[in-house]
Scaffold this active site. Structure first.
Site, PDB file in Angstrom:
ATOM      1  N   ASP B 371       0.889  -1.142   0.000  1.00 41.66           N
ATOM      2  CA  ASP B 371       0.000   0.000   0.000  1.00 41.66           C
ATOM      3  C   ASP B 371       0.941   1.209   0.000  1.00 41.66           C
ATOM      4  O   ASP B 371       2.105   1.081   0.373  1.00 41.66           O
ATOM      5  CB  ASP B 371      -0.842  -0.059   1.279  1.00 41.66           C
ATOM      6  N   ASP B 564      -1.581  -0.703   6.037  1.00 45.29           N
ATOM      7  CA  ASP B 564      -1.807  -0.206   7.392  1.00 45.29           C
ATOM      8  C   ASP B 564      -3.240   0.244   7.666  1.00 45.29           C
ATOM      9  O   ASP B 564      -3.738   0.091   8.756  1.00 45.29           O
ATOM     10  CB  ASP B 564      -0.868   0.956   7.699  1.00 45.29           C
ATOM     11  N   ASP B 568      -7.430  -1.557   4.418  1.00 39.62           N
ATOM     12  CA  ASP B 568      -6.529  -2.599   3.966  1.00 39.62           C
ATOM     13  C   ASP B 568      -6.867  -3.960   4.559  1.00 39.62           C
ATOM     14  O   ASP B 568      -6.376  -4.976   4.083  1.00 39.62           O
ATOM     15  CB  ASP B 568      -5.079  -2.264   4.344  1.00 39.62           C
TER      16      ASP B 568
END
Lengths: 72, 686
Positions: B371, B564, B568
């Protein structure tokens, strides 16, 4: 319901045997023995009284490994 | 020749046992009662055996003349038998119980059959009792060592992970009272003295201190905290007293959650562990039947088909040797111990692994998906660059911060952070916010304009466009252009290095997924040398993307996702292995993840992969080594080359070596500094 018990067992293979014995005990949904942290995690089947089931588990474990101990 | 070797061995055992009892026995927590009793028995047996060694069978026959015929033989038997019982009575008892409970095939049974068999042969021939006793003695030494080594490493690893606070200090009537952290309610104020652990998560209401977070994050640099800062439990306050208002219950606090994770980690068994326990179940009975066959088949074949002497003694001896070799303990003990040590070693580095199985999958990771925000970048906006400024950069920031001082927008917050000093509001007057454009204000008597290009156009100030990605704040002072400030989400300091380290660790593909704009995402990916980037994705798109990636990859290569945010969580659980950023990440993400990086440093991903690879390497080494030695010795034993001593080595020797090898997992070697320097050089050259 899940409960964790402190155990005492000397060899890793014996811990595996205890785990198997505990799993086969009536009233136990699932059981995991963690040799490294010396713990037994038991999940009880619906409507079972942990105290009485654990007596059976202890008996079964003593059978496979006489040296073991479960602190109830 | 063999007698000399055995005498030397026995002497060594005596010295060792005496030393162990003397040195370790005196230490606190040195030996358990069981262990020290066992060591005494070993010592006693070895001494008696050593003495008996020097009295030959003929010497005993002297007695026959004084007492009754063959009295010497009986006395000799009695001496050896006593010695045998001293060392082996518990094994015999266990074996008997095993048979009673219809569980015949365990170690004690194997040892009992082997040694009782050897004793019987010796009684029959009035020959060497030594072997049976020595075998039992060395077996017990091996068992003792196993119990000691395993117990000790278990304690060491547990201590390493022991961050459990024992109490919390609560102030009542001006006095400090120690209470169980479980009893502290949310919102109470607790006191943490220097050197104490913070027991519960909370916010500092009084005091300033440095916190040692190494137990949680593996980070050795202390963190400074003051009033209003959030502190997480498990940190150690180092310099002064802190008063903390708790924001969570103990059970919900970071430290409890981590302990829970780590303690349950080794309960999730890896494939190798499952394999070994299944293997042991088949293996032990198989070996017993093989030994039985070895004892009876060859003599019968010799007798009935070859017409030779049966040689029962030889074949039974071989079968017994076979039994001793076959104990599966080396395998069964070393594999969980390796994983446990690996998990312990990783947690010391600030990487929490939730189970042995995840360590196993991690070692096979070939593709890492990231991410962006919060993972590769800090997720907070910071002043990144200042361009074309006509005055000092610091001055420019100062004016910008002062002009924006009335605003609570994240942009003005980051300007104030960059300025770093207390804002003197009295220097600012006449603040005018032009919505969507910026602000104008009078600072120290100068007309300051801070805002985007629209503001500059509006004020007719000629400005320079910026080629950088981010939010641009153009500055005008008294109608003159004074440069611009670039504010953007900055890349974490180790992010680039982390990607390079992953490549070196054998990860073939790195991919970045982000909801951010394409321009920003491409820029970050190019800066970090990430292979592929997919931008402007909604949370659901991320899951789809990861699923597509899972479909296209080869089945053996595993895919890891690092993230995080709350959004997610679904991706974390969908990937083969989910890695969450711990300290900053959301609880949901940490719950859904399989591995948590406590200090948010992406470099730790490569570190974790290296640890897992090492751990798995050791596991395979142990499996192969133990099985190879066992089978080699079994073959040698079956054809009669191996004797009982070799058999004992094959059992306890291999086990001890495997345990020692397993302990190596605890020591996580950091990547060599050479590699790191190289990475830095590459970074600076670009």
């Amino acid at each position: 319901m899940k409960k964790t018990y402190k155990i005492e067992v000397d060899c890793a293979n014996c811990a595996n045997l205890m785990e198997e014995a505990a799993r086969k005990t009536a009233g136990v949904e699932s059981a995991t023995v963690n040799f490294m942290t010396q713990k037994m995690i038991v999940e009880f089947a619906e409507g079972q009284e942990p105290g009485t089931v654990m007596q059976e588990v202890l008996k079964a474990c003593k059978k496979v490994e006489s040296d073991c101990e479960i602190f109830l | 020749m063999q007698e000399i070797v055995v005498s030397v061995l026995l002497a060594a055992v005596i010295i060792m046992a005496a030393m162990v009892l003397d040195i370790i026995g005196r230490r606190k927590k040195g030996l358990t009662k069981k262990q020290s009793v066992m060591m005494r028995r070993i010592l006693l047996t070895a001494v008696i055996l050593f003495v008996l060694q020097f009295i030959s069978a003929e010497r005993f026959t002297v007695l026959d003349n004084y007492l009754f015929p063959s009295a010497g033989r009986w006395l000799r038997l009695a001496c050896y038998l006593a010695d045998y019982l001293i060392i082996g009575y518990d094994i015999l008892k266990k074996a008997a119980k095993g048979i009673q409970n219809r569980r015949v095939f365990d170690e004690s049974f194997l040892m009992t059959v082997a040694t009782v068999g050897a004793m019987a042969l010796a009684i029959y021939e009035n020959g060497e009792y030594l072997e049976a006793i020595a075998v039992m003695l060395f077996y017990q030494i091996g068992e003792w060592f196993q119990s000691y080594a395993v117990g000790k490493s278990r304690r060491n690893i547990s201590e390493l992970m022991d961050i459990r606070p024992d109490y919390a200090n609560v102030e009542s009537d001006g006095k400090l009272e120690q209470v169980d952290p479980d009893e502290v309610e949310i919102g109470s104020v607790i006191v943490v003295q220097p050197g104490e652990k913070v027991p519960i998560d909370g916010i500092v209401v009084e005091g300033v201190s440095s916190l040692n977070t190494s137990a949680l994050t593996g980070e050795s640099l202390p963190r400074e905290v003051g009033v209003g800062d959030e502190v997480i439990s498990g940190c150690i306050s180092m310099t002064s007293v802190l008063k903390i208002q708790t924001t969570k219950e103990f059970g919900e606090s970071t430290v409890s959650k981590i302990l829970d994770l780590v303690e349950n980690a080794s309960s999730r068994k890896s494939k190798s562990e499952d394999f070994i326990s299944k293997f042991a179940k088949v293996y032990t009975p198989a070996v017993c039947y093989a030994a039985l066959a070895l004892a009876f088949l060859p003599p019968l074949v010799r007798m009935f088909f070859l017409g030779m002497a049966a040689d029962w003694g030889v074949w039974i001896y071989r079968a017994l040797t076979f039994l001793v070799i076959s104990c599966p303990c080396a395998l069964v003990i070393s594999i969980p111990l390796s994983f446990f040590a690996g998990i312990g070693g990783a947690s010391r580095e600030g990487v929490l692994v939730k189970g042995s199985n995840y360590l196993e999958i991690l070692s096979k990771t070939k593709c890492v998906v990231f991410d962006k925000t919060g993972t590769m970048t800090k997720g907070v906006f910071e002043v990144n660059a200042i361009h074309h400024s006509s005055i000092d950069d610091e001055k420019l920031i100062e004016y910008a911060a002062l002009a924006e001082s009335a605003s609570s927008h994240p942009i003005s917050k980051s300007l104030q952070r960059a300025y770093g000093k207390e804002i003197d509001r009295s220097r600012v007057s006449n603040i005018q916010e032009i919505s969507g454009n910026g602000v104008t204000a009078t600072v120290d008597g100068m007309e300051i304009a801070a805002g985007n290009d629209k503001l500059m156009k509006h004020l007719n100030i000629p400005y320079h466009d910026c080629h950088h990605v981010g939010t641009i704040i153009h500055m005008g002072i008294n109608g003159e252009y004074a440069g611009h400030i670039v504010i953007s989400d900055i890349i974490k300091p180790h992010a680039k290095e982390a990607i390079a380290a992953l490549k070196r660790a054998g990860v073939g593909k790195t991919i970045m997924l982000t909801g951010d704009a394409k321009k920003v995402a491409d820029q970050v990916a190019a800066d970090l040398a990430i292979d592929e980037v997919y931008s402007e994705l909604l949370p659901a798109d991320k899951v789809e993307k990861v699923e597509a990636l899972l479909q296209t990859k080869p089945p053996k290569a595993k895919l890891a996702f690092v993230g995080d945010g709350i959004n997610d969580a679904p991706v974390l659980s969908r990937a083969d292995i989910g890695i969450a950023m711990g300290a900053m990440g959301s609880d949901a993400a940490i719950e859904a993840a399989d591995i948590v990086l406590m200090d948010d440093d992406p470099l730790k991903i490569a570190q974790a992969i290296r640890i897992s690879r090492k751990c798995l390497r050791i596991v395979y080494q142990n499996i192969v080594f133990a099985l190879a030695v066992k089978f080699a010795c079994l073959a040698l034993g079956a054809v009669g080359i191996a004797n009982m001593y070799l058999a004992i080595f094959a059992d306890v020797g291999v086990m001890v070596l495997a345990v020692l090898n397993a302990i190596r997992c605890l020591f996580t070697d950091r990547e060599s500094t050479f590699g790191k320097n190289q990475a830095n050089n590459v970074g600076t050259q670009k």
